[in-house]
Design a protein around this motif. Structure first.
Motif, PDB file in Angstrom:
ATOM      1  N   LYS A 197       0.722  -1.152   0.080  1.00 22.64           N
ATOM      2  CA  LYS A 197      -0.012   0.063  -0.184  1.00 22.64           C
ATOM      3  C   LYS A 197       0.900   1.094  -0.012  1.00 22.64           C
ATOM      4  O   LYS A 197       1.891   1.246   0.891  1.00 22.64           O
ATOM      5  N   ALA A 198       0.490   2.228  -0.677  1.00 14.43           N
ATOM      6  CA  ALA A 198       1.133   3.493  -0.839  1.00 14.43           C
ATOM      7  C   ALA A 198       1.131   4.083   0.562  1.00 14.43           C
ATOM      8  O   ALA A 198      -0.274   4.216   1.069  1.00 14.43           O
ATOM      9  N   PRO A 199       1.840   4.791   1.226  1.00 16.00           N
ATOM     10  CA  PRO A 199       1.821   5.537   2.433  1.00 16.00           C
ATOM     11  C   PRO A 199       0.612   6.509   2.168  1.00 16.00           C
ATOM     12  O   PRO A 199       0.335   6.982   1.184  1.00 16.00           O
ATOM     13  N   ALA A 200       0.120   6.878   3.265  1.00 14.87           N
ATOM     14  CA  ALA A 200      -1.109   8.136   3.192  1.00 14.87           C
ATOM     15  C   ALA A 200      -0.562   9.146   2.458  1.00 14.87           C
ATOM     16  O   ALA A 200       0.507   9.793   3.090  1.00 14.87           O
ATOM     17  N   GLY A 201      -1.264   9.902   1.644  1.00 11.97           N
ATOM     18  CA  GLY A 201      -1.248  10.989   0.868  1.00 11.97           C
ATOM     19  C   GLY A 201      -0.381  10.725  -0.293  1.00 11.97           C
ATOM     20  O   GLY A 201      -0.018  11.909  -0.944  1.00 11.97           O
ATOM     21  N   LEU A 202       0.182   9.557  -0.626  1.00 14.16           N
ATOM     22  CA  LEU A 202       0.999   9.345  -1.695  1.00 14.16           C
ATOM     23  C   LEU A 202       0.271   8.598  -2.748  1.00 14.16           C
ATOM     24  O   LEU A 202      -0.458   7.471  -2.357  1.00 14.16           O
ATOM     25  N   ASP A 203       0.344   8.856  -3.901  1.00 15.91           N
ATOM     26  CA  ASP A 203      -0.261   8.277  -5.060  1.00 15.91           C
ATOM     27  C   ASP A 203       0.967   7.083  -5.353  1.00 15.91           C
ATOM     28  O   ASP A 203       2.092   7.637  -5.813  1.00 15.91           O
ATOM     29  N   SER A 204       0.445   5.965  -5.416  1.00 15.07           N
ATOM     30  CA  SER A 204       1.335   4.917  -5.855  1.00 15.07           C
ATOM     31  C   SER A 204       2.238   5.132  -7.339  1.00 15.07           C
ATOM     32  O   SER A 204       3.129   4.413  -7.562  1.00 15.07           O
ATOM     33  N   GLY A 205       1.280   5.639  -8.193  1.00 18.50           N
ATOM     34  CA  GLY A 205       1.874   5.882  -9.497  1.00 18.50           C
ATOM     35  C   GLY A 205       3.171   6.938  -9.279  1.00 18.50           C
ATOM     36  O   GLY A 205       4.055   6.771 -10.320  1.00 18.50           O
ATOM     37  N   MET A 206       2.948   7.701  -8.612  1.00 18.68           N
ATOM     38  CA  MET A 206       4.206   8.658  -8.378  1.00 18.68           C
ATOM     39  C   MET A 206       5.536   7.790  -8.062  1.00 18.68           C
ATOM     40  O   MET A 206       6.403   8.165  -8.212  1.00 18.68           O
ATOM     41  N   ILE A 207       5.263   6.760  -7.057  1.00 23.73           N
ATOM     42  CA  ILE A 207       6.401   6.028  -6.660  1.00 23.73           C
ATOM     43  C   ILE A 207       7.066   5.547  -7.725  1.00 23.73           C
ATOM     44  O   ILE A 207       8.139   5.160  -7.910  1.00 23.73           O
TER      45      ILE A 207
END
Length: 391
Positions: free
Chosen positions: A300-310
């Motif tokens: 899961k992406a951390p709260a507030g982050l979009d996994s697409g950005m990662i």
């Protein structure tokens, strides 16, 4: 003025191809054909050995979805009742495919990140005694969850239904006792743990599944498995073979044989275990903690982050590629692969990159903590500790 054009490709000797040269080329082509037949047969034999089955194994020029479709069209008739076990994007594909061919589909659905329990399958089989087939993913790559195909197979074996397993990302990443567990059709693809570009699919087929084909009425043409079996005996495919991919697959299978299929599976399992440990050290939450697969780890992406950005930062900062979520999970999870030609050196780098990406985007992490978790598992597995040196 009329100019007579010389055909460059002709079926027989011409001024450009005198008889002696034509005969030589013909002999060369004959030898090449015989060589390819030998390679084709060797690929089938090696697949059978590495999959650990006495069942027939066939190769198709297609993606894995082509073999999935072949399992439907060759074994069933319109209106046949089947059970589809779905807990992700690829389980949904089984549902879409079986409905597209007019089957009477009973869906057992679990939310993304979960998995279908064998007990629920047993209940569905008891409630639908006329079921002809059960479909499932061994490893649901869209969510990073694994199914207990052993327990499921034991349940299906007691019925007249066949058990069809999409193991495209399961083969080479998890134990699969095809014959012992009653897995009637097991589907694989060249581009996953077998480390070859996409374009070749393969499937093992049990006697129970072959028998079902005798009465199946669904139309089929390109994916005619009986026709493929007849041609495979002579080292041929029914249609134009993917020659380069077959050569590559042959070499990959030789490599896996020298390594050992059990070692390939163990490598994926340990990389997945180490990735889960790294995520725990970094305070990240797994998406499928109840039954995590070894083909990919979904996080899961951390709260507030979009996994697409990662995913984008992995590529832009380090030239590394990981996967976003699929379907409704896009933007919410990212997926790290372990199948095929990956090892701990790759994982050390990937986890270090992840730590830097998280820190750069405001996530509180202790640099090195994830890498240390991976190192500890690697040291436990691979490093022989020497006795302390006395002073």
């Amino acid at each position: 003025m009329h100019i007579k054009k010389q055909r460059l490709l002709t079926p027989g000797p011409t001024p450009l191809y005198p008889k002696a040269l034509y005969a030589m080329l013909g002999a060369d082509m004959h030898h090449r054909t015989e060589d390819f037949r030998a390679i084709y047969k060797a690929v089938l034999a090696d697949l059978k050995e590495l999959m650990g089955t006495s069942n027939d194994v066939l190769v198709l020029v297609a993606s894995g979805t082509g073999a999935m479709e072949a399992s439907v069209t060759n074994c069933f008739s319109p209106g046949d009742r089947v059970i589809v076990c779905s807990a992700g994007k690829f389980g949904e594909r089984w549902g879409e495919m079986t409905r597209a061919y007019g089957l009477n589909v009973v869906m057992i659905e679990e939310p993304y990140g979960s998995f279908v329990k064998p007990a629920d399958l047993e209940k569905a089989l008891a409630a639908n005694p006329d079921v002809k087939g059960v479909f499932v993913q061994a490893s649901e790559t869209s969510t990073g969850a694994a199914h207990d195909v052993r327990a499921m197979g034991e349940a299906v074996k007691k019925t007249g239904a066949i058990f069809v397993v999409d193991a495209i990302t399961g083969l080479g990443t998890m134990p699969l006792d095809i014959d012992g567990w009653g897995l009637d059709i097991v589907i694989g693809g060249s581009q996953k743990a077998f480390m070859v570009p996409p374009g070749v699919a393969f499937l093992s087929i049990s006697p129970k599944a072959w028998a079902m084909m005798d009465t199946a009425k669904l139309p089929r043409f390109y994916f005619n498995l009986k026709k493929e079996r007849k041609n495979a005996v002579n080292g041929e495919s029914s249609w134009t073979p993917a020659t380069a991919l077959m050569l590559a697959l042959g070499e990959a299978l030789k490599y896996i044989k020298t390594l050992g299929m059990d070692k390939l599976v163990d490598n994926a399992q340990q990389l997945a275990r180490a990735t889960r440990a790294a995520c725990a050290a970094l305070g990240l939450e797994l998406f499928a903690p109840g039954s995590p697969s070894a083909s990919v780890t979904a996080v899961k992406a951390p709260a507030g982050l979009d996994s697409g950005m990662i995913v984008r930062e992995f590529k832009s900062r380090f030239g590394s590629i990981i996967a976003n979520g699929q379907g409704s999970m896009k933007g919410q999870i990212f997926r790290i692969a372990h199948l095929g030609y990956f090892d701990f050196a790759d994982l050390f780098a990937m986890v270090a990159e992840l730590e830097l990406i998280l820190e750069a985007n405001g996530v509180a992490v202790k640099l090195g903590s994830g890498v240390a978790a991976v190192q500890e598992i690697y040291a436990d597995l691979a490093i022989v500790k020497k006795a302390p040196v006395s002073v």
